[in-house]
Design a protein around this motif. Structure first.
Motif, PDB file in Angstrom:
ATOM      1  N   ASN A 189      16.798  19.812 -13.148  1.00 29.64           N
ATOM      2  CA  ASN A 189      17.413  18.385 -13.507  1.00 29.64           C
ATOM      3  C   ASN A 189      17.369  17.465 -12.466  1.00 29.64           C
ATOM      4  O   ASN A 189      17.138  16.283 -12.816  1.00 29.64           O
ATOM      5  N   ALA A 190      17.435  17.850 -11.192  1.00 31.41           N
ATOM      6  CA  ALA A 190      17.379  16.745 -10.067  1.00 31.41           C
ATOM      7  C   ALA A 190      15.980  16.453  -9.901  1.00 31.41           C
ATOM      8  O   ALA A 190      15.829  15.463  -9.485  1.00 31.41           O
ATOM      9  N   TYR A 191      14.787  17.355 -10.429  1.00 33.59           N
ATOM     10  CA  TYR A 191      13.442  16.603  -9.808  1.00 33.59           C
ATOM     11  C   TYR A 191      12.605  16.455 -10.908  1.00 33.59           C
ATOM     12  O   TYR A 191      11.443  15.713 -10.679  1.00 33.59           O
ATOM     13  N   LEU A 192      12.688  16.831 -12.269  1.00 33.44           N
ATOM     14  CA  LEU A 192      11.957  16.694 -13.121  1.00 33.44           C
ATOM     15  C   LEU A 192      12.487  15.589 -14.212  1.00 33.44           C
ATOM     16  O   LEU A 192      13.572  15.526 -14.304  1.00 33.44           O
ATOM     17  N   ASN A 193      11.566  14.813 -14.707  1.00 28.39           N
ATOM     18  CA  ASN A 193      12.112  13.797 -15.799  1.00 28.39           C
ATOM     19  C   ASN A 193      11.416  14.140 -17.087  1.00 28.39           C
ATOM     20  O   ASN A 193      10.116  14.300 -17.121  1.00 28.39           O
ATOM     21  N   ALA A 194      12.116  14.015 -18.256  1.00 26.00           N
ATOM     22  CA  ALA A 194      11.743  14.363 -19.428  1.00 26.00           C
ATOM     23  C   ALA A 194      10.477  13.783 -19.864  1.00 26.00           C
ATOM     24  O   ALA A 194       9.552  14.290 -20.216  1.00 26.00           O
TER      25      ALA A 194
ATOM     26  N   GLY B 258       2.810  14.507 -18.917  1.00 22.87           N
ATOM     27  CA  GLY B 258       1.806  15.331 -17.918  1.00 22.87           C
ATOM     28  C   GLY B 258       1.786  16.536 -18.029  1.00 22.87           C
ATOM     29  O   GLY B 258       1.186  17.400 -17.177  1.00 22.87           O
ATOM     30  N   TRP B 259       2.628  17.222 -19.140  1.00 26.79           N
ATOM     31  CA  TRP B 259       2.391  18.715 -19.253  1.00 26.79           C
ATOM     32  C   TRP B 259       1.142  19.215 -19.460  1.00 26.79           C
ATOM     33  O   TRP B 259       0.932  20.187 -18.787  1.00 26.79           O
ATOM     34  N   TRP B 260       0.377  18.612 -20.269  1.00 24.11           N
ATOM     35  CA  TRP B 260      -0.875  19.423 -20.615  1.00 24.11           C
ATOM     36  C   TRP B 260      -1.803  19.347 -19.136  1.00 24.11           C
ATOM     37  O   TRP B 260      -2.962  20.066 -19.103  1.00 24.11           O
ATOM     38  N   GLY B 261      -1.501  18.660 -18.224  1.00 21.24           N
ATOM     39  CA  GLY B 261      -2.356  18.735 -16.919  1.00 21.24           C
ATOM     40  C   GLY B 261      -1.775  19.701 -15.877  1.00 21.24           C
ATOM     41  O   GLY B 261      -2.454  19.826 -14.823  1.00 21.24           O
ATOM     42  N   LEU B 262      -0.575  20.232 -16.341  1.00 18.61           N
ATOM     43  CA  LEU B 262       0.158  21.289 -15.043  1.00 18.61           C
ATOM     44  C   LEU B 262      -0.579  22.605 -15.147  1.00 18.61           C
ATOM     45  O   LEU B 262      -0.865  23.031 -16.447  1.00 18.61           O
TER      46      LEU B 262
ATOM     47  N   PHE C 262       2.075  14.213  -8.402  1.00 16.43           N
ATOM     48  CA  PHE C 262       3.057  14.248  -9.383  1.00 16.43           C
ATOM     49  C   PHE C 262       2.756  15.548 -10.071  1.00 16.43           C
ATOM     50  O   PHE C 262       3.799  16.367 -10.345  1.00 16.43           O
ATOM     51  N   GLN C 263       1.480  15.817 -10.227  1.00 17.31           N
ATOM     52  CA  GLN C 263       1.375  17.102 -10.951  1.00 17.31           C
ATOM     53  C   GLN C 263       1.745  18.296 -10.001  1.00 17.31           C
ATOM     54  O   GLN C 263       2.452  19.504 -10.534  1.00 17.31           O
ATOM     55  N   LEU C 264       1.405  18.279  -8.638  1.00 18.18           N
ATOM     56  CA  LEU C 264       1.743  19.332  -7.599  1.00 18.18           C
ATOM     57  C   LEU C 264       3.316  19.467  -7.613  1.00 18.18           C
ATOM     58  O   LEU C 264       3.731  20.608  -7.670  1.00 18.18           O
ATOM     59  N   MET C 265       3.867  18.379  -7.589  1.00 18.72           N
ATOM     60  CA  MET C 265       5.632  18.578  -7.485  1.00 18.72           C
ATOM     61  C   MET C 265       5.986  19.178  -8.742  1.00 18.72           C
ATOM     62  O   MET C 265       6.799  20.026  -8.715  1.00 18.72           O
ATOM     63  N   TYR C 266       5.725  18.736  -9.919  1.00 19.71           N
ATOM     64  CA  TYR C 266       6.104  19.320 -11.316  1.00 19.71           C
ATOM     65  C   TYR C 266       5.823  20.794 -11.365  1.00 19.71           C
ATOM     66  O   TYR C 266       6.594  21.646 -11.652  1.00 19.71           O
TER      67      TYR C 266
ATOM     68  N   TYR D 193       5.980  13.859  -1.831  1.00 19.57           N
ATOM     69  CA  TYR D 193       5.346  13.619  -2.936  1.00 19.57           C
ATOM     70  C   TYR D 193       5.433  12.208  -3.501  1.00 19.57           C
ATOM     71  O   TYR D 193       6.450  11.677  -3.878  1.00 19.57           O
ATOM     72  N   ASP D 194       4.228  11.557  -3.434  1.00 22.30           N
ATOM     73  CA  ASP D 194       4.176  10.302  -4.123  1.00 22.30           C
ATOM     74  C   ASP D 194       4.050  10.214  -5.756  1.00 22.30           C
ATOM     75  O   ASP D 194       2.914  10.611  -6.113  1.00 22.30           O
ATOM     76  N   LEU D 195       5.224   9.838  -6.475  1.00 23.91           N
ATOM     77  CA  LEU D 195       4.943  10.018  -7.945  1.00 23.91           C
ATOM     78  C   LEU D 195       4.240   9.038  -8.509  1.00 23.91           C
ATOM     79  O   LEU D 195       3.742   9.219  -9.760  1.00 23.91           O
TER      80      LEU D 195
END
Length: 97
Positions: free
Chosen positions: A67-72, A78-82, A49-53, A41-43
């Motif tokens: 905690n290891a893969y998500l950043n607050a 990006g929340w509303w696009g997930l 980004f969306q697919l990984m999250y 995944y290329d952030l």
């Protein structure tokens, strides 16, 4: 919604401050989170980004995985696009209004 998605237990962080995952670069998720074909995944790419999250939120089995893969900061942005099952989206939004 499938019965599986409705019944699946989802893990949530205690607080968003715990989420200190990467914000740049490329990420390869472990098999227990991303069990599909090997994918990097290329952030910097919004679709990646969306697919990984989405995958991490749906499939992480521990808070450490979140905690290891998500950043607050990135998650807030990006929340509303997930695209997430209603049950997991509702649980996250109830804990973090």
């Amino acid at each position: 919604m499938s019965r599986y998605a409705a019944a699946k237990p989802y893990v949530l962080p205690e607080s968003l401050a715990e989420l200190g995952g990467p914000t740049t670069g490329s990420v390869t998720l472990p098999r227990h989170i991303d069990w599909g074909p090997h994918y990097v995944y290329d952030l910097a790419d919004e679709a990646d980004f969306q697919l990984m999250y989405e995958r991490v939120i749906r499939e992480a089995q521990t808070r450490d995985g979140l905690n290891a893969y998500l950043n607050a900061t990135s998650l807030r942005r990006g929340w509303w696009g997930l695209f997430l099952p209603l049950s997991v989206k509702t649980a996250w939004e109830a804990r973090f209004p």
